[in-house]
Scaffold this active site. Structure first.
Site, PDB file in Angstrom:
ATOM      1  N   GLY A 218       0.777  -1.224   0.000  1.00 50.53           N
ATOM      2  CA  GLY A 218       0.000   0.000   0.000  1.00 50.53           C
ATOM      3  C   GLY A 218       0.812   1.279   0.000  1.00 50.53           C
TER       4      GLY A 218
ATOM      5  N   HIS B  72       2.680   6.347   9.525  1.00 49.96           N
ATOM      6  CA  HIS B  72       1.310   6.798   9.755  1.00 49.96           C
ATOM      7  C   HIS B  72       1.028   6.644  11.253  1.00 49.96           C
ATOM      8  CE1 HIS B  72      -0.062   6.437   5.444  1.00 49.96           C
ATOM      9  NE2 HIS B  72       0.985   5.627   5.416  1.00 49.96           N
TER      10      HIS B  72
ATOM     11  N   HIS C  73       7.773   7.002   5.481  1.00 50.36           N
ATOM     12  CA  HIS C  73       6.858   7.726   6.340  1.00 50.36           C
ATOM     13  C   HIS C  73       6.113   6.788   7.262  1.00 50.36           C
ATOM     14  CE1 HIS C  73       4.597   6.745   2.652  1.00 50.36           C
ATOM     15  NE2 HIS C  73       3.489   6.799   3.380  1.00 50.36           N
TER      16      HIS C  73
END
Length: 117
Positions: free
Chosen positions: A96, A105, A103
């Site tokens: 995904g 989340h 990064h």
């Protein structure tokens, strides 16, 4: 070269201020901003300012920077008053990842089931 800004990278452009973002926190090495497509009431991205394609490249190339990113996820959770939260690093398109700049989340503010999907 790893760590160097990439002209075609969306998140490098956020770091440079060329693309607007709702920045919630910035340090010498990281930037945290709200996800434009939130998947939870709180959905903040924490990125290193230096460009690494994914979490694996970041961990291998700059472990101290990976630690900075992870440390900032806790600061964000505290600032957002999250008692429980999830930290997600998607690595590779099959998992995904859509922006190839490492990064994390930070997701919270609602019940988060496991497995996530």
């Amino acid at each position: 070269m790893a760590g160097e800004p990439q002209g075609d990278c969306l998140f490098c452009k956020v770091v440079a201020g060329a693309i607007p973002a709702t920045i919630v926190r910035e340090t010498e090495t990281t930037v945290a901003f709200r996800d434009i497509n939130p998947q939870a009431p709180t959905h903040v991205l924490v990125i290193p300012k230096a460009h690494y394609a994914d979490a694996a490249a970041l961990a291998a190339g700059a472990p101290e920077l990976a630690a900075d990113v992870l440390r900032e996820t806790q600061v964000i959770a505290d600032e957002e008053k999250l008692e429980s939260y999830r930290i997600v690093f998607n690595t590779g398109s099959g998992a995904g990842q859509t922006v190839f700049h490492a990064h994390a989340h930070v997701l919270g503010g609602r019940g988060l089931q496991w497995p996530p999907g």
